[in-house]
Design a protein around this motif. Sequence first.
Motif, PDB file in Angstrom:
ATOM      1  N   ARG A   1     -11.227 -15.073  -8.489  1.00 33.08           N
ATOM      2  CA  ARG A   1      -9.956 -14.391  -8.218  1.00 33.08           C
ATOM      3  C   ARG A   1      -9.283 -13.861  -9.475  1.00 33.08           C
ATOM      4  O   ARG A   1      -8.243 -13.195  -9.384  1.00 33.08           O
ATOM      5  CB  ARG A   1      -9.007 -15.350  -7.501  1.00 33.08           C
ATOM      6  N   GLU A   2      -9.849 -14.141 -10.643  1.00 36.30           N
ATOM      7  CA  GLU A   2      -9.206 -13.735 -11.890  1.00 36.30           C
ATOM      8  C   GLU A   2      -9.021 -12.219 -12.004  1.00 36.30           C
ATOM      9  O   GLU A   2      -7.957 -11.755 -12.412  1.00 36.30           O
ATOM     10  CB  GLU A   2     -10.012 -14.260 -13.085  1.00 36.30           C
ATOM     11  N   PRO A   3     -10.025 -11.381 -11.639  1.00 34.21           N
ATOM     12  CA  PRO A   3      -9.785  -9.925 -11.672  1.00 34.21           C
ATOM     13  C   PRO A   3      -8.620  -9.495 -10.788  1.00 34.21           C
ATOM     14  O   PRO A   3      -7.887  -8.563 -11.127  1.00 34.21           O
ATOM     15  CB  PRO A   3     -11.112  -9.337 -11.186  1.00 34.21           C
ATOM     16  N   LEU A   4      -8.419 -10.178  -9.661  1.00 32.76           N
ATOM     17  CA  LEU A   4      -7.293  -9.855  -8.780  1.00 32.76           C
ATOM     18  C   LEU A   4      -5.964 -10.200  -9.443  1.00 32.76           C
ATOM     19  O   LEU A   4      -4.998  -9.442  -9.360  1.00 32.76           O
ATOM     20  CB  LEU A   4      -7.428 -10.594  -7.458  1.00 32.76           C
ATOM     21  N   PHE A   5      -5.918 -11.351 -10.112  1.00 33.03           N
ATOM     22  CA  PHE A   5      -4.690 -11.719 -10.816  1.00 33.03           C
ATOM     23  C   PHE A   5      -4.343 -10.682 -11.879  1.00 33.03           C
ATOM     24  O   PHE A   5      -3.177 -10.315 -12.051  1.00 33.03           O
ATOM     25  CB  PHE A   5      -4.856 -13.094 -11.477  1.00 33.03           C
ATOM     26  N   LYS A   6      -5.354 -10.208 -12.580  1.00 35.33           N
ATOM     27  CA  LYS A   6      -5.132  -9.193 -13.608  1.00 35.33           C
ATOM     28  C   LYS A   6      -4.612  -7.903 -12.985  1.00 35.33           C
ATOM     29  O   LYS A   6      -3.677  -7.276 -13.498  1.00 35.33           O
ATOM     30  CB  LYS A   6      -6.437  -8.929 -14.356  1.00 35.33           C
ATOM     31  N   LEU A   7      -5.186  -7.518 -11.854  1.00 30.64           N
ATOM     32  CA  LEU A   7      -4.757  -6.300 -11.165  1.00 30.64           C
ATOM     33  C   LEU A   7      -3.325  -6.437 -10.650  1.00 30.64           C
ATOM     34  O   LEU A   7      -2.521  -5.501 -10.762  1.00 30.64           O
ATOM     35  CB  LEU A   7      -5.716  -5.997 -10.011  1.00 30.64           C
ATOM     36  N   LEU A   8      -2.978  -7.592 -10.102  1.00 28.43           N
ATOM     37  CA  LEU A   8      -1.622  -7.814  -9.606  1.00 28.43           C
ATOM     38  C   LEU A   8      -0.602  -7.762 -10.746  1.00 28.43           C
ATOM     39  O   LEU A   8       0.488  -7.200 -10.591  1.00 28.43           O
ATOM     40  CB  LEU A   8      -1.547  -9.162  -8.885  1.00 28.43           C
ATOM     41  N   TRP A   9      -0.964  -8.323 -11.910  1.00 30.25           N
ATOM     42  CA  TRP A   9      -0.045  -8.299 -13.050  1.00 30.25           C
ATOM     43  C   TRP A   9       0.160  -6.871 -13.537  1.00 30.25           C
ATOM     44  O   TRP A   9       1.276  -6.465 -13.864  1.00 30.25           O
ATOM     45  CB  TRP A   9      -0.604  -9.182 -14.164  1.00 30.25           C
ATOM     46  N   GLN A  10      -0.905  -6.092 -13.597  1.00 33.24           N
ATOM     47  CA  GLN A  10      -0.778  -4.699 -14.015  1.00 33.24           C
ATOM     48  C   GLN A  10       0.056  -3.903 -13.024  1.00 33.24           C
ATOM     49  O   GLN A  10       0.877  -3.065 -13.415  1.00 33.24           O
ATOM     50  CB  GLN A  10      -2.168  -4.075 -14.171  1.00 33.24           C
ATOM     51  N   SER A  11      -0.135  -4.162 -11.742  1.00 30.55           N
ATOM     52  CA  SER A  11       0.637  -3.463 -10.720  1.00 30.55           C
ATOM     53  C   SER A  11       2.119  -3.813 -10.824  1.00 30.55           C
ATOM     54  O   SER A  11       2.988  -2.937 -10.715  1.00 30.55           O
ATOM     55  CB  SER A  11       0.101  -3.829  -9.333  1.00 30.55           C
TER      56      SER A  11
ATOM     57  N   SER B   1      -2.423  -8.621 -20.299  1.00 30.60           N
ATOM     58  CA  SER B   1      -3.144  -8.005 -19.181  1.00 30.60           C
ATOM     59  C   SER B   1      -2.602  -6.614 -18.873  1.00 30.60           C
ATOM     60  O   SER B   1      -3.359  -5.698 -18.528  1.00 30.60           O
ATOM     61  CB  SER B   1      -3.030  -8.895 -17.933  1.00 30.60           C
ATOM     62  N   GLU B   2      -1.285  -6.435 -18.992  1.00 29.58           N
ATOM     63  CA  GLU B   2      -0.681  -5.157 -18.645  1.00 29.58           C
ATOM     64  C   GLU B   2      -1.027  -4.050 -19.633  1.00 29.58           C
ATOM     65  O   GLU B   2      -0.802  -2.870 -19.354  1.00 29.58           O
ATOM     66  CB  GLU B   2       0.846  -5.297 -18.550  1.00 29.58           C
ATOM     67  N   LYS B   3      -1.605  -4.426 -20.796  1.00 28.76           N
ATOM     68  CA  LYS B   3      -1.973  -3.427 -21.796  1.00 28.76           C
ATOM     69  C   LYS B   3      -3.465  -3.108 -21.782  1.00 28.76           C
ATOM     70  O   LYS B   3      -3.927  -2.294 -22.584  1.00 28.76           O
ATOM     71  CB  LYS B   3      -1.576  -3.925 -23.189  1.00 28.76           C
ATOM     72  N   GLN B   4      -4.215  -3.712 -20.883  1.00 25.81           N
ATOM     73  CA  GLN B   4      -5.644  -3.451 -20.805  1.00 25.81           C
ATOM     74  C   GLN B   4      -5.903  -2.218 -19.940  1.00 25.81           C
ATOM     75  O   GLN B   4      -5.061  -1.801 -19.146  1.00 25.81           O
ATOM     76  CB  GLN B   4      -6.368  -4.671 -20.228  1.00 25.81           C
ATOM     77  N   PRO B   5      -7.093  -1.596 -20.086  1.00 32.54           N
ATOM     78  CA  PRO B   5      -7.420  -0.405 -19.280  1.00 32.54           C
ATOM     79  C   PRO B   5      -7.291  -0.697 -17.787  1.00 32.54           C
ATOM     80  O   PRO B   5      -7.684  -1.747 -17.300  1.00 32.54           O
ATOM     81  CB  PRO B   5      -8.868  -0.106 -19.675  1.00 32.54           C
TER      82      PRO B   5
ATOM     83  N   GLN C   1      -7.617   0.420 -11.486  1.00 34.94           N
ATOM     84  CA  GLN C   1      -7.204   1.254 -10.362  1.00 34.94           C
ATOM     85  C   GLN C   1      -6.079   2.168 -10.822  1.00 34.94           C
ATOM     86  O   GLN C   1      -5.226   1.769 -11.624  1.00 34.94           O
ATOM     87  CB  GLN C   1      -6.722   0.392  -9.186  1.00 34.94           C
ATOM     88  N   ARG C   2      -6.091   3.371 -10.337  1.00 35.92           N
ATOM     89  CA  ARG C   2      -5.067   4.336 -10.697  1.00 35.92           C
ATOM     90  C   ARG C   2      -3.710   3.917 -10.135  1.00 35.92           C
ATOM     91  O   ARG C   2      -3.615   3.460  -9.007  1.00 35.92           O
ATOM     92  CB  ARG C   2      -5.447   5.727 -10.154  1.00 35.92           C
ATOM     93  N   PHE C   3      -2.672   4.049 -10.963  1.00 34.66           N
ATOM     94  CA  PHE C   3      -1.337   3.647 -10.535  1.00 34.66           C
ATOM     95  C   PHE C   3      -0.802   4.613  -9.484  1.00 34.66           C
ATOM     96  O   PHE C   3      -0.817   5.828  -9.664  1.00 34.66           O
ATOM     97  CB  PHE C   3      -0.390   3.620 -11.743  1.00 34.66           C
ATOM     98  N   GLU C   4      -0.300   4.065  -8.381  1.00 30.34           N
ATOM     99  CA  GLU C   4       0.324   4.842  -7.323  1.00 30.34           C
ATOM    100  C   GLU C   4       1.724   4.283  -7.099  1.00 30.34           C
ATOM    101  O   GLU C   4       1.881   3.094  -6.781  1.00 30.34           O
ATOM    102  CB  GLU C   4      -0.485   4.747  -6.017  1.00 30.34           C
TER     103      GLU C   4
END
Length: 319
Positions: free
Chosen positions: A246-256, A285-289, A292-295
């Motif tokens: 689930r770690e990639p999901l946590f990273k995605l949620l933090w970036q979102s 995490s929020e500074k990594q590439p 998913q494209r931001f919407e």
Amino acid sequence: MSRSLTPLTSGKRAVASQATGPVAARPTVVQLTNPPLDYAYDGSFEGLLTVLFAIYERKSAPNSIQPLGAVQGGLFAQPVQIDTHEATAARVWEGLLRHMNEEARTRLFHTFLSEQPDRELLIFRYADLAMRAGRDISDNYADENVRRVAGIAQQMYREKHRMEAFVRFEKTSDGLFHATIDPDFDVLPLIAPHFTKRYADQRWLIFDRRRRYGLYYDLHRTDVVQFETNAPQRTTDISATVLDEREPLFKLLWQSYFDHVNIPERKNLKLHRRHMPLRYWRYLSEKQPREQRFEPIKNKRPVQPGGPALEAGPDALPE
């Protein structure tokens, strides 16, 4: 080189030292009348304190104080190697309170952790000045050694504060939270109390890749762990095969979350970089590439003619 999280004092001994504090009558300081010597030690803080004791025991001021791995001997003289003695080091550490207060003594430990090339001589000069002054010297900024120690203490405080704020953990498949850092100074002993208190309900490891050691908390205590391998580590990432699924999901949620609380119209990169220097972005995490494209969230009505935009409610018409 041995490492410890606290400079010698712990438990009841630390409480006794704080309660004693500096005394009015200071003991007479030994005069360093013998020829100067070059000293060598094992590179630990306890070893340096043992060297300070040897300096006054031998009555010989130091030409240099060098860790064993960096000793540079002359043609006709070799450094005097001083073996670390923990009881002697503790005696010196507690004895410093007779000549300076707790805060000034802590600055000496911070100066050691700063890894400045001449930190050993700087600590000796500050301690010697304090012992011979007969008064508090912590505010004597006319002296170069006092200014340097105070400046280093400020740098260490900033680095400690930023490490506590910017460290990001990744969860592994066995439930360990891991973070890799590369600070300018050796701040792991300073940040250990913060993370031990804040993350007391989970196992974690903070690894300093530059100094090849880390802090490990096992739900009961925080210990120093050494890494024997000398292979350089070129990235702060750990293998994806050991991460929790689930770690990639946590990273995605933090970036979102970061993207949606951001206000593009108030963007100020100069101020942003001043409060969060670029060298710390590697941990965030929020500074990594973005994967998913931001919407943007579509929860606003179009601007009405002659009026402000209205938030969409349950009766809002579909666009």
